[in-house]
Design a protein around this motif. Sequence first.
Motif, PDB file in Angstrom:
ATOM      1  N   TRP A  14       0.717  -1.155   0.067  1.00 55.15           N
ATOM      2  CA  TRP A  14       0.091  -0.180  -0.040  1.00 55.15           C
ATOM      3  C   TRP A  14       0.844   1.283  -0.092  1.00 55.15           C
ATOM      4  O   TRP A  14       0.837   2.219  -0.789  1.00 55.15           O
ATOM      5  CB  TRP A  14      -0.867  -0.068   1.356  1.00 55.15           C
ATOM      6  CG  TRP A  14      -1.712   1.256   1.524  1.00 55.15           C
ATOM      7  CD1 TRP A  14      -1.142   2.411   2.002  1.00 55.15           C
ATOM      8  CD2 TRP A  14      -3.058   1.471   1.519  1.00 55.15           C
ATOM      9  NE1 TRP A  14      -2.258   3.318   2.241  1.00 55.15           N
ATOM     10  CE2 TRP A  14      -3.285   2.788   1.841  1.00 55.15           C
ATOM     11  CE3 TRP A  14      -4.040   0.676   1.135  1.00 55.15           C
ATOM     12  CZ2 TRP A  14      -4.657   3.388   1.868  1.00 55.15           C
ATOM     13  CZ3 TRP A  14      -5.464   1.193   1.002  1.00 55.15           C
ATOM     14  CH2 TRP A  14      -5.735   2.244   1.410  1.00 55.15           C
ATOM     15  N   VAL A  17       2.820   1.827  -3.244  1.00 57.57           N
ATOM     16  CA  VAL A  17       2.257   2.328  -4.370  1.00 57.57           C
ATOM     17  C   VAL A  17       1.941   3.892  -4.205  1.00 57.57           C
ATOM     18  O   VAL A  17       2.102   4.670  -5.062  1.00 57.57           O
ATOM     19  CB  VAL A  17       0.747   1.485  -4.327  1.00 57.57           C
ATOM     20  CG1 VAL A  17      -0.111   2.319  -5.234  1.00 57.57           C
ATOM     21  CG2 VAL A  17       0.981   0.216  -4.871  1.00 57.57           C
ATOM     22  N   LEU A  18       1.490   4.273  -2.813  1.00 60.37           N
ATOM     23  CA  LEU A  18       1.362   5.611  -2.571  1.00 60.37           C
ATOM     24  C   LEU A  18       2.571   6.362  -3.003  1.00 60.37           C
ATOM     25  O   LEU A  18       2.646   7.614  -3.220  1.00 60.37           O
ATOM     26  CB  LEU A  18       0.901   5.967  -1.369  1.00 60.37           C
ATOM     27  CG  LEU A  18      -0.768   5.453  -1.003  1.00 60.37           C
ATOM     28  CD1 LEU A  18      -0.994   5.781   0.565  1.00 60.37           C
ATOM     29  CD2 LEU A  18      -1.501   5.887  -1.965  1.00 60.37           C
ATOM     30  N   ILE A  26      -4.216   8.524  -5.864  1.00 58.51           N
ATOM     31  CA  ILE A  26      -5.053   7.444  -5.314  1.00 58.51           C
ATOM     32  C   ILE A  26      -5.817   8.545  -4.196  1.00 58.51           C
ATOM     33  O   ILE A  26      -5.196   8.967  -3.222  1.00 58.51           O
ATOM     34  CB  ILE A  26      -4.147   6.515  -4.478  1.00 58.51           C
ATOM     35  CG1 ILE A  26      -3.157   5.844  -5.269  1.00 58.51           C
ATOM     36  CG2 ILE A  26      -5.318   5.772  -3.826  1.00 58.51           C
ATOM     37  CD1 ILE A  26      -3.876   4.859  -6.420  1.00 58.51           C
ATOM     38  N   ASN A  30     -10.843   5.523  -3.256  1.00 56.24           N
ATOM     39  CA  ASN A  30     -10.112   4.466  -3.897  1.00 56.24           C
ATOM     40  C   ASN A  30      -9.413   3.461  -3.197  1.00 56.24           C
ATOM     41  O   ASN A  30      -8.622   2.570  -3.407  1.00 56.24           O
ATOM     42  CB  ASN A  30      -8.988   4.745  -5.251  1.00 56.24           C
ATOM     43  CG  ASN A  30      -9.577   5.669  -6.184  1.00 56.24           C
ATOM     44  OD1 ASN A  30      -9.302   6.765  -6.312  1.00 56.24           O
ATOM     45  ND2 ASN A  30     -10.667   5.268  -6.850  1.00 56.24           N
ATOM     46  N   GLN A  33     -10.116  -0.288  -3.242  1.00 54.78           N
ATOM     47  CA  GLN A  33      -9.553  -0.842  -4.520  1.00 54.78           C
ATOM     48  C   GLN A  33      -8.129  -1.187  -4.063  1.00 54.78           C
ATOM     49  O   GLN A  33      -7.334  -2.071  -4.694  1.00 54.78           O
ATOM     50  CB  GLN A  33      -9.845   0.031  -5.739  1.00 54.78           C
ATOM     51  CG  GLN A  33      -9.496  -0.492  -6.871  1.00 54.78           C
ATOM     52  CD  GLN A  33     -10.106  -1.651  -7.536  1.00 54.78           C
ATOM     53  OE1 GLN A  33     -11.317  -1.794  -6.920  1.00 54.78           O
ATOM     54  NE2 GLN A  33      -9.871  -2.649  -8.158  1.00 54.78           N
ATOM     55  N   LEU A  34      -7.292  -0.203  -3.607  1.00 53.34           N
ATOM     56  CA  LEU A  34      -5.830  -0.160  -3.288  1.00 53.34           C
ATOM     57  C   LEU A  34      -5.682  -1.313  -2.268  1.00 53.34           C
ATOM     58  O   LEU A  34      -4.528  -1.993  -2.432  1.00 53.34           O
ATOM     59  CB  LEU A  34      -5.266   1.195  -2.864  1.00 53.34           C
ATOM     60  CG  LEU A  34      -3.960   1.354  -2.520  1.00 53.34           C
ATOM     61  CD1 LEU A  34      -3.095   0.694  -3.609  1.00 53.34           C
ATOM     62  CD2 LEU A  34      -3.537   2.505  -1.946  1.00 53.34           C
ATOM     63  N   TYR A  37      -5.967  -4.605  -4.243  1.00 55.98           N
ATOM     64  CA  TYR A  37      -4.452  -4.778  -4.995  1.00 55.98           C
ATOM     65  C   TYR A  37      -3.366  -5.224  -4.165  1.00 55.98           C
ATOM     66  O   TYR A  37      -2.783  -6.197  -4.440  1.00 55.98           O
ATOM     67  CB  TYR A  37      -4.101  -3.428  -5.727  1.00 55.98           C
ATOM     68  CG  TYR A  37      -2.847  -3.448  -6.328  1.00 55.98           C
ATOM     69  CD1 TYR A  37      -2.463  -4.024  -7.337  1.00 55.98           C
ATOM     70  CD2 TYR A  37      -1.677  -3.015  -5.581  1.00 55.98           C
ATOM     71  CE1 TYR A  37      -1.080  -4.183  -7.848  1.00 55.98           C
ATOM     72  CE2 TYR A  37      -0.407  -2.974  -5.947  1.00 55.98           C
ATOM     73  CZ  TYR A  37       0.012  -3.728  -7.236  1.00 55.98           C
ATOM     74  OH  TYR A  37       1.119  -3.777  -7.499  1.00 55.98           O
ATOM     75  N   ALA A  38      -3.375  -4.653  -2.791  1.00 55.22           N
ATOM     76  CA  ALA A  38      -2.270  -4.755  -2.062  1.00 55.22           C
ATOM     77  C   ALA A  38      -2.439  -6.752  -1.645  1.00 55.22           C
ATOM     78  O   ALA A  38      -1.424  -7.225  -1.463  1.00 55.22           O
ATOM     79  CB  ALA A  38      -2.159  -4.090  -0.883  1.00 55.22           C
ATOM     80  N   ALA A  86      -4.713  -3.212 -10.491  1.00 54.17           N
ATOM     81  CA  ALA A  86      -3.768  -2.176 -10.817  1.00 54.17           C
ATOM     82  C   ALA A  86      -3.960  -1.231 -12.045  1.00 54.17           C
ATOM     83  O   ALA A  86      -4.230  -0.172 -12.108  1.00 54.17           O
ATOM     84  CB  ALA A  86      -2.327  -2.673 -11.136  1.00 54.17           C
ATOM     85  N   LEU A  89      -6.944   1.133 -10.860  1.00 55.18           N
ATOM     86  CA  LEU A  89      -6.249   2.215 -10.041  1.00 55.18           C
ATOM     87  C   LEU A  89      -5.554   3.099 -10.990  1.00 55.18           C
ATOM     88  O   LEU A  89      -4.931   4.249 -10.767  1.00 55.18           O
ATOM     89  CB  LEU A  89      -5.512   1.704  -9.026  1.00 55.18           C
ATOM     90  CG  LEU A  89      -6.425   1.404  -7.915  1.00 55.18           C
ATOM     91  CD1 LEU A  89      -5.436   0.409  -6.881  1.00 55.18           C
ATOM     92  CD2 LEU A  89      -7.087   2.146  -7.134  1.00 55.18           C
ATOM     93  N   ILE A  91      -2.370   2.450 -12.128  1.00 59.66           N
ATOM     94  CA  ILE A  91      -1.010   2.346 -11.453  1.00 59.66           C
ATOM     95  C   ILE A  91      -0.111   1.572 -12.117  1.00 59.66           C
ATOM     96  O   ILE A  91       1.013   1.411 -11.586  1.00 59.66           O
ATOM     97  CB  ILE A  91      -1.141   2.017  -9.998  1.00 59.66           C
ATOM     98  CG1 ILE A  91      -1.655   0.610  -9.785  1.00 59.66           C
ATOM     99  CG2 ILE A  91      -1.894   2.896  -9.139  1.00 59.66           C
ATOM    100  CD1 ILE A  91      -1.547   0.087  -8.338  1.00 59.66           C
TER     101      ILE A  91
END
Length: 116
Positions: A14, A17-18, A26, A30, A33-34, A37-38, A86, A89, A91
């Motif tokens: 997490w 990604v941020l 993000i 969201n 959703q993140l 993904y994680a 991903a 999002l 990303i």
Amino acid sequence: MPAEGLSEAEVAVWMDVLAAMPKGWIRPENAEQLAAYARHAVSARDLSKLIAEFKPDWLKESGGLERYDRLLKMRERESRSALAAARSLRITVQSLDPKTAGRKAANGPHFRPPWE
């Protein structure tokens, strides 16, 4: 702040990604959703470790090939789910392509190029 219920490894994904995405990419809506993904990314990584540790001799044992095949299918499912999240999002590498980044900046106030 990471979503509740994430493991330590999932929180690390997490945060990575941020840190990698432009500020504001993000948004709070969201978060789930993140988190998904994680979870999928960590599950795929954990399954990859199990597959790497699988010894070829185990394939000769009763049910060995089936267990190996099941691990491969589980990893593929988790990998596909992580990729879908991903993409949702935005990303992935393509999402930050300089050719399309200008259009995103023009179309919304939330985009900041990564070089700023």
